[in-house]
Design a protein around this motif. Sequence first.
Motif, PDB file in Angstrom:
ATOM      1  N   GLU A  17       0.842  -1.343   0.013  1.00  0.00           N
ATOM      2  CA  GLU A  17      -0.109   0.061  -0.119  1.00  0.00           C
ATOM      3  C   GLU A  17       0.903   1.262   0.114  1.00  0.00           C
ATOM      4  OE1 GLU A  17      -3.111  -0.125  -0.628  1.00  0.00           O
ATOM      5  OE2 GLU A  17      -3.375  -2.229   0.036  1.00  0.00           O
ATOM      6  N   PRO A  18       0.271   2.371  -0.182  1.00  0.00           N
ATOM      7  CA  PRO A  18       1.089   3.682  -0.212  1.00  0.00           C
ATOM      8  C   PRO A  18       1.996   3.906   0.917  1.00  0.00           C
ATOM      9  CG  PRO A  18      -1.191   4.114  -1.122  1.00  0.00           C
ATOM     10  CD  PRO A  18      -0.987   2.765  -0.606  1.00  0.00           C
ATOM     11  N   CYS A  19       3.042   4.243   0.929  1.00  0.00           N
ATOM     12  CA  CYS A  19       3.813   4.817   2.044  1.00  0.00           C
ATOM     13  C   CYS A  19       4.048   3.700   3.059  1.00  0.00           C
ATOM     14  CB  CYS A  19       3.350   5.818   2.737  1.00  0.00           C
ATOM     15  SG  CYS A  19       3.034   7.325   1.558  1.00  0.00           S
ATOM     16  N   GLU A  20       3.842   2.524   2.785  1.00  0.00           N
ATOM     17  CA  GLU A  20       3.834   1.158   3.637  1.00  0.00           C
ATOM     18  C   GLU A  20       5.515   1.082   4.058  1.00  0.00           C
ATOM     19  OE1 GLU A  20       1.897  -3.130   3.994  1.00  0.00           O
ATOM     20  OE2 GLU A  20       1.940  -2.282   1.957  1.00  0.00           O
ATOM     21  N   ARG A  21       5.432   0.504   5.356  1.00  0.00           N
ATOM     22  CA  ARG A  21       6.946   0.201   6.032  1.00  0.00           C
ATOM     23  C   ARG A  21       7.267  -0.927   5.547  1.00  0.00           C
ATOM     24  NH1 ARG A  21       8.909   3.267  10.044  1.00  0.00           N
ATOM     25  NH2 ARG A  21       6.980   4.218  10.578  1.00  0.00           N
ATOM     26  N   LEU A  22       8.805  -0.864   5.171  1.00  0.00           N
ATOM     27  CA  LEU A  22       9.305  -1.989   4.428  1.00  0.00           C
ATOM     28  C   LEU A  22      10.608  -2.292   4.986  1.00  0.00           C
ATOM     29  CD1 LEU A  22       8.361  -1.040   0.598  1.00  0.00           C
ATOM     30  CD2 LEU A  22       7.148  -2.570   2.212  1.00  0.00           C
ATOM     31  N   LEU A  23      11.234  -3.379   4.722  1.00  0.00           N
ATOM     32  CA  LEU A  23      12.737  -3.600   5.161  1.00  0.00           C
ATOM     33  C   LEU A  23      13.322  -4.343   3.853  1.00  0.00           C
ATOM     34  CD1 LEU A  23      15.000  -3.963   7.298  1.00  0.00           C
ATOM     35  CD2 LEU A  23      13.727  -6.212   7.888  1.00  0.00           C
ATOM     36  N   PHE A  24      14.561  -3.937   3.482  1.00  0.00           N
ATOM     37  CA  PHE A  24      15.459  -4.581   2.555  1.00  0.00           C
ATOM     38  C   PHE A  24      16.889  -4.939   3.201  1.00  0.00           C
ATOM     39  CE2 PHE A  24      12.424  -2.506   0.016  1.00  0.00           C
ATOM     40  CZ  PHE A  24      12.273  -3.039  -1.268  1.00  0.00           C
ATOM     41  N   VAL A  25      17.240  -6.107   2.881  1.00  0.00           N
ATOM     42  CA  VAL A  25      18.205  -6.762   3.732  1.00  0.00           C
ATOM     43  C   VAL A  25      18.999  -7.691   2.530  1.00  0.00           C
ATOM     44  CG1 VAL A  25      19.610  -8.015   5.301  1.00  0.00           C
ATOM     45  CG2 VAL A  25      17.410  -6.623   5.862  1.00  0.00           C
ATOM     46  N   GLY A  26      20.358  -7.442   2.179  1.00  0.00           N
ATOM     47  CA  GLY A  26      20.977  -8.307   1.251  1.00  0.00           C
ATOM     48  C   GLY A  26      21.862  -7.598   0.585  1.00  0.00           C
ATOM     49  N   PHE A  42       8.065   5.574   0.193  1.00  0.00           N
ATOM     50  CA  PHE A  42       7.626   4.230   1.204  1.00  0.00           C
ATOM     51  C   PHE A  42       8.520   4.370   2.533  1.00  0.00           C
ATOM     52  CE2 PHE A  42       5.950   3.062  -2.821  1.00  0.00           C
ATOM     53  CZ  PHE A  42       4.959   2.570  -2.524  1.00  0.00           C
ATOM     54  N   ARG A  43       8.097   4.326   3.623  1.00  0.00           N
ATOM     55  CA  ARG A  43       9.021   4.285   4.873  1.00  0.00           C
ATOM     56  C   ARG A  43       9.834   2.794   4.879  1.00  0.00           C
ATOM     57  NH1 ARG A  43       4.241   4.506   9.093  1.00  0.00           N
ATOM     58  NH2 ARG A  43       3.512   3.160   7.323  1.00  0.00           N
ATOM     59  N   THR A  44      10.705   2.953   4.348  1.00  0.00           N
ATOM     60  CA  THR A  44      12.061   1.885   3.958  1.00  0.00           C
ATOM     61  C   THR A  44      13.097   1.881   4.623  1.00  0.00           C
ATOM     62  OG1 THR A  44      10.850   1.747   1.891  1.00  0.00           O
ATOM     63  CG2 THR A  44      12.953   0.644   1.871  1.00  0.00           C
TER      64      THR A  44
END
Length: 283
Positions: A17-26, A42-44
């Motif tokens: 969804e818009p501006c959703e909170r996400l995590l990227f690792v790698g 997005f709150r990333t």
Amino acid sequence: MEFRTIVETGKADFLIEPCERLLFVGSCFADSIGRRFVEEKFRTTVNPYGVMYNPASVLHTVERFCNGLTGKDERRELPDVLPSVAFLTLGTTHVYRLKETGEIVDNCQKRPASLFQEEVLTVDECADYLQQTVNQLRRMNPEINIVLTVSPIRYRKYGYHGSQLSKATLLLAIDQLIHQTSDIIPLHYFPAYELVQDELRDYRFYKEDMLHPSEQAVEYIWERLVDWCFSPAAKEFLQEWAPLKAALSHRPFDAESEEYRAFMDKTMLKVAELQKKYPTFAL
């Protein structure tokens, strides 16, 4: 007449969804895609402890992130700071152990190579580290959606055959984990590796080193990712944000001119309207 093969991704069974909170690792590929999510507001969180290439190091990052999250801001409810989607991008099966302790290190910190022992993880070892990572994320947020990907970047230092073996091991480990899990919330696989290898196989889609995907290739993968898992509302948000992003990044010839001030006033009014429509949006 078809002149290229198309990787079918289907549709994800979850929606961002818009501006959703996400995590990227790698790997550094996670950095590239993660930064795009940041640009799109997005709150990333992207690799909070640096780029991680192998499944063990990805686990270490997730453990540190989860352990530090609950005490980050006691004034806020925990659900407000939890990511709802985590992207884990694996690059290699090669790990380095500190001989003195036997622990797998995430960064050699420019210490002498003689202090470390290089190892190659097996399929089962990779799958086990990934399972531990999944368990850690789900303890933090039982409803989290987890997307697994393999970086399309080849590693010259291991030799191209060795790099392919490493990618194959990671793909087998991911496939093993996805098929073995019987949890209520399934794992997801996004074929970033296949998109580059099968659709964008021409060298014009690579940077000067002929190893890293070009900006055009990253943009194409971003478009396929949007099509795969973005909600209609998120796609609408991207369309509304795009002209404002372009306006805010504009570099005027004279920043003190009345024309530019009027332009920025008009732009900020539109930003305020967007903030009213999407309460979690922030510049």
